[in-house]
Design a protein around this motif. Structure first.
Motif, mmCIF file in Angstrom:
data_model
loop_
_atom_site.group_PDB
_atom_site.id
_atom_site.type_symbol
_atom_site.label_atom_id
_atom_site.label_comp_id
_atom_site.label_asym_id
_atom_site.label_seq_id
_atom_site.Cartn_x
_atom_site.Cartn_y
_atom_site.Cartn_z
ATOM 1 N N ALA A 1 43.372 25.990 33.332
ATOM 2 C CA ALA A 1 44.213 25.628 34.479
ATOM 3 C C ALA A 1 44.382 26.809 35.437
ATOM 4 C CB ALA A 1 45.570 25.139 33.989
ATOM 5 N N LEU A 2 44.434 28.011 34.900
ATOM 6 C CA LEU A 2 44.555 29.196 35.751
ATOM 7 C C LEU A 2 43.294 29.439 36.577
ATOM 8 C CD1 LEU A 2 46.234 31.697 33.249
ATOM 9 C CD2 LEU A 2 47.329 30.568 35.210
ATOM 10 N N LEU A 3 42.135 29.069 36.045
ATOM 11 C CA LEU A 3 40.857 29.337 36.719
ATOM 12 C C LEU A 3 40.381 28.175 37.584
ATOM 13 C CD1 LEU A 3 38.914 30.976 33.753
ATOM 14 C CD2 LEU A 3 40.233 32.130 35.547
ATOM 15 N N ASP A 4 40.884 26.987 37.332
ATOM 16 C CA ASP A 4 40.398 25.788 38.004
ATOM 17 C C ASP A 4 40.535 25.889 39.524
ATOM 18 O OD1 ASP A 4 39.344 23.150 38.040
ATOM 19 O OD2 ASP A 4 41.377 22.379 38.406
ATOM 20 N N GLY A 5 39.438 25.636 40.214
ATOM 21 C CA GLY A 5 39.438 25.648 41.670
ATOM 22 C C GLY A 5 39.193 27.008 42.288
ATOM 23 N N ARG A 6 39.074 28.037 41.477
ATOM 24 C CA ARG A 6 38.831 29.377 41.998
ATOM 25 C C ARG A 6 37.331 29.618 42.181
ATOM 26 N NH1 ARG A 6 43.431 32.579 41.647
ATOM 27 N NH2 ARG A 6 45.074 31.734 40.294
ATOM 28 N N THR A 7 37.006 30.633 42.970
ATOM 29 C CA THR A 7 35.613 31.020 43.194
ATOM 30 C C THR A 7 35.251 32.167 42.266
ATOM 31 O OG1 THR A 7 35.668 30.327 45.502
ATOM 32 C CG2 THR A 7 33.959 31.911 44.884
ATOM 33 N N MET A 8 34.111 32.040 41.570
ATOM 34 C CA MET A 8 33.653 33.137 40.739
ATOM 35 C C MET A 8 33.071 34.219 41.639
ATOM 36 S SD MET A 8 30.997 33.166 37.455
ATOM 37 C CE MET A 8 31.886 31.827 36.643
ATOM 38 N N THR A 9 33.538 35.441 41.470
ATOM 39 C CA THR A 9 33.145 36.529 42.362
ATOM 40 C C THR A 9 32.230 37.563 41.709
ATOM 41 O OG1 THR A 9 35.196 37.699 41.800
ATOM 42 C CG2 THR A 9 35.215 36.309 43.775
ATOM 43 N N GLN A 10 32.222 37.608 40.380
ATOM 44 C CA GLN A 10 31.360 38.582 39.693
ATOM 45 C C GLN A 10 31.162 38.159 38.249
ATOM 46 O OE1 GLN A 10 32.871 42.592 38.811
ATOM 47 N NE2 GLN A 10 30.985 43.467 39.634
ATOM 48 N N SER A 11 30.020 38.543 37.699
ATOM 49 C CA SER A 11 29.727 38.310 36.289
ATOM 50 C C SER A 11 29.123 39.577 35.724
ATOM 51 C CB SER A 11 28.740 37.142 36.145
ATOM 52 O OG SER A 11 28.262 37.042 34.818
ATOM 53 N N ARG A 12 29.672 40.066 34.620
ATOM 54 C CA ARG A 12 29.126 41.286 34.044
ATOM 55 C C ARG A 12 29.336 41.306 32.539
ATOM 56 N NH1 ARG A 12 33.083 45.799 33.806
ATOM 57 N NH2 ARG A 12 35.134 45.039 34.450
ATOM 58 N N ALA A 13 28.482 42.051 31.876
ATOM 59 C CA ALA A 13 28.577 42.241 30.433
ATOM 60 C C ALA A 13 28.826 43.705 30.146
ATOM 61 C CB ALA A 13 27.289 41.789 29.752
ATOM 62 N N ALA A 14 29.533 43.947 29.065
ATOM 63 C CA ALA A 14 29.708 45.295 28.541
ATOM 64 C C ALA A 14 29.578 45.175 27.033
ATOM 65 C CB ALA A 14 31.065 45.875 28.926
ATOM 66 N N GLY A 15 28.445 45.626 26.507
ATOM 67 C CA GLY A 15 28.192 45.429 25.090
ATOM 68 C C GLY A 15 28.115 43.945 24.775
ATOM 69 N N LYS A 16 28.941 43.490 23.844
ATOM 70 C CA LYS A 16 28.962 42.085 23.458
ATOM 71 C C LYS A 16 30.066 41.305 24.173
ATOM 72 C CE LYS A 16 27.112 43.235 18.902
ATOM 73 N NZ LYS A 16 27.291 43.149 17.439
ATOM 74 N N GLN A 17 30.704 41.934 25.149
ATOM 75 C CA GLN A 17 31.782 41.306 25.906
ATOM 76 C C GLN A 17 31.253 40.785 27.242
ATOM 77 O OE1 GLN A 17 35.112 41.338 24.819
ATOM 78 N NE2 GLN A 17 34.830 42.662 23.043
ATOM 79 N N LEU B 1 35.455 50.456 24.432
ATOM 80 C CA LEU B 1 34.053 50.294 24.082
ATOM 81 C C LEU B 1 33.285 51.607 24.217
ATOM 82 C CD1 LEU B 1 33.272 46.934 25.923
ATOM 83 C CD2 LEU B 1 33.751 47.257 23.479
ATOM 84 N N GLY B 2 32.243 51.733 23.403
ATOM 85 C CA GLY B 2 31.304 52.824 23.576
ATOM 86 C C GLY B 2 30.395 52.533 24.757
ATOM 87 N N PRO B 3 29.527 53.460 25.124
ATOM 88 C CA PRO B 3 28.674 53.293 26.296
ATOM 89 C C PRO B 3 27.646 52.177 26.117
ATOM 90 C CG PRO B 3 28.019 55.230 25.051
ATOM 91 C CD PRO B 3 29.299 54.755 24.449
ATOM 92 N N ASP B 4 27.353 51.499 27.220
ATOM 93 C CA ASP B 4 26.335 50.450 27.288
ATOM 94 C C ASP B 4 25.248 50.954 28.224
ATOM 95 O OD1 ASP B 4 24.814 48.224 28.331
ATOM 96 O OD2 ASP B 4 26.376 46.856 27.634
ATOM 97 N N PRO B 5 23.984 51.008 27.776
ATOM 98 C CA PRO B 5 22.915 51.568 28.608
ATOM 99 C C PRO B 5 22.695 50.852 29.931
ATOM 100 C CG PRO B 5 22.187 51.397 26.337
ATOM 101 C CD PRO B 5 23.492 50.664 26.431
ATOM 102 N N LEU B 6 23.091 49.585 30.038
ATOM 103 C CA LEU B 6 22.899 48.855 31.285
ATOM 104 C C LEU B 6 24.146 48.855 32.158
ATOM 105 C CD1 LEU B 6 20.751 45.782 30.183
ATOM 106 C CD2 LEU B 6 20.020 48.011 31.038
ATOM 107 N N VAL B 7 25.196 49.525 31.688
ATOM 108 C CA VAL B 7 26.447 49.614 32.454
ATOM 109 C C VAL B 7 26.730 51.058 32.835
ATOM 110 C CG1 VAL B 7 28.942 49.245 32.397
ATOM 111 C CG2 VAL B 7 27.408 47.560 31.336
ATOM 112 N N ASP B 8 26.667 51.943 31.860
ATOM 113 C CA ASP B 8 27.009 53.342 32.088
ATOM 114 C C ASP B 8 25.838 54.115 32.677
ATOM 115 O OD1 ASP B 8 29.750 54.010 30.367
ATOM 116 O OD2 ASP B 8 28.602 52.309 29.586
ATOM 117 N N ASP B 9 26.157 55.145 33.416
ATOM 118 C CA ASP B 9 25.135 56.086 33.859
ATOM 119 C C ASP B 9 24.397 56.598 32.628
ATOM 120 O OD1 ASP B 9 24.130 58.192 35.995
ATOM 121 O OD2 ASP B 9 24.714 59.315 34.204
#
Length: 334
Positions: free
Chosen positions: A37-53, A189-197
């Motif tokens: 209900a909190l998300l319904d009707g909103r626009t998705m602005t970004q999608s990202r992963a960090a590790g398994k999250q 979280l520890g570093p993620d090679p596709l997120v962290d420098d």
């Protein structure tokens, strides 16, 4: 459970088909009704992963955090493509200069075997009205008669646009957070090679490994040490490094830990591009085809207990480490 490459691919699928779109959110199962209900009707602005999250951002700085855990999976349907990765002349995502596997462009896609824990290398290309499963047990497609189809099974959350739908089943975590709460999760979280420098992440992993006398076979699975590594990548990284999984992190030479990070960065990039945990390099064309079709031909030691090591012939050992299966060669990894 899904390892880091799968979650990054799911994030890319959302980026490709949902970001910028107004989303209808619901909870057919009912367990996520308040969050939906909190998300319904909103626009998705970004999608990202960090590790398994996975973090899906919506307008007004609300986020959906999902951790698939052991049983979770996303099913995508509608006008969605099989491969969320956009190929470019820039080369393999996460490429570090090492030799990887060849492109799947010439694979016989309809004959591809979908293995447990991995996404299919099935035909990648034109969008189609099909259901695409991305998660732990399988990746399958089925042609749909209409869109959107009725939810099937225990769907915790459904995200729907005019052209695509994503159904979430069986996650360990599914909650709506604000930006501050998301940052708290990321900070743990520890570093993620596709997120962290790359260099910053390498230093963080080095510091977190070498300050502890915990076996490296356990440290690689600790998401506060390095993000995204699960059972498959743990076993394969250690074999590729010829490391005894029982060696304490504090006893490892600095350069060994740095090479582990660089190899993880490379393998994660291969996994995101191909959708499979391909951990054997230097294969000829026929061996590459076999590896793309069957996990039995894809790994050095994972799931090969009792079989001869591909290098030395010693039988691969299976033992339990912190209640998780650990595979290694007792000869090569001394």
């Amino acid at each position: 459970m899904p390892e880091g490459h799968s979650v990054h691919r799911i994030a890319l699928q959302f980026a490709r088909h949902f970001v910028g779109e107004r989303v209808t959110a619901s909870s057919p199962q009912g367990r996520f009704a308040e969050g939906a209900a909190l998300l319904d009707g909103r626009t998705m602005t970004q999608s990202r992963a960090a590790g398994k999250q996975l973090f899906l951002e919506f307008d007004q700085a609300l986020y959906l955090r999902v951790h698939l855990g052991i049983y979770g999976a996303w099913d995508f349907a509608g006008s969605v493509g099989h491969d969320p990765v956009t190929r470019s002349s820039g080369g393999r995502m996460g490429q570090t200069g090492q030799h990887g596997v060849e492109s799947d462009d010439d694979a016989d896609a309809p004959g591809t075997v979908v293995d447990e824990h991995e996404n299919s290398l099935a035909s990648i290309g034109a969008p189609r009205r099909a259901r695409l499963r991305m998660g732990e047990q399988s990746s399958t497609t089925e042609v749909l008669e209409s869109f959107p189809a009725e939810p099937v099974g225990q769907v915790r959350a459904r995200l729907l646009t005019t052209t695509a739908v994503a159904d979430l089943r069986g996650p360990t975590a599914c909650e709506v957070l604000d930006a501050a709460a998301v940052q708290e999760v990321v900070d743990r979280l520890g570093p993620d090679p596709l997120v962290d420098d790359a260099e910053v992440g390498e230093e963080r992993m080095l510091e977190r490994v070498r300050r502890r006398r915990v076996p490296i076979g356990l440290l690689l699975m600790d998401q506060s040490v390095v993000s995204g590594i699960g059972n498959v990548y743990r076993a394969e990284l250690l074999f590729r490094a010829r490391l005894d999984p029982h060696t304490p992190g504090a006893s490892l030479p600095e350069e060994v830990v740095r090479e582990l990070w660089r190899d993880w960065r490379y393998l994660l990039g291969v996994g995101v591009e191909t959708g499979q945990m391909l951990t054997m390099d230097g294969l000829d064309e026929e061996a590459q085809r076999r590896a793309r079709r069957s996990r039995a031909d894809r790994h050095w030691v994972y799931k090969r207990e009792g079989l001869p090591c591909r290098i030395c012939g010693t039988h691969i050992v299976l033992e339990l480490a912190a209640a998780r299966k650990l595979y290694y060669c007792p000869s090569c990894q001394q």
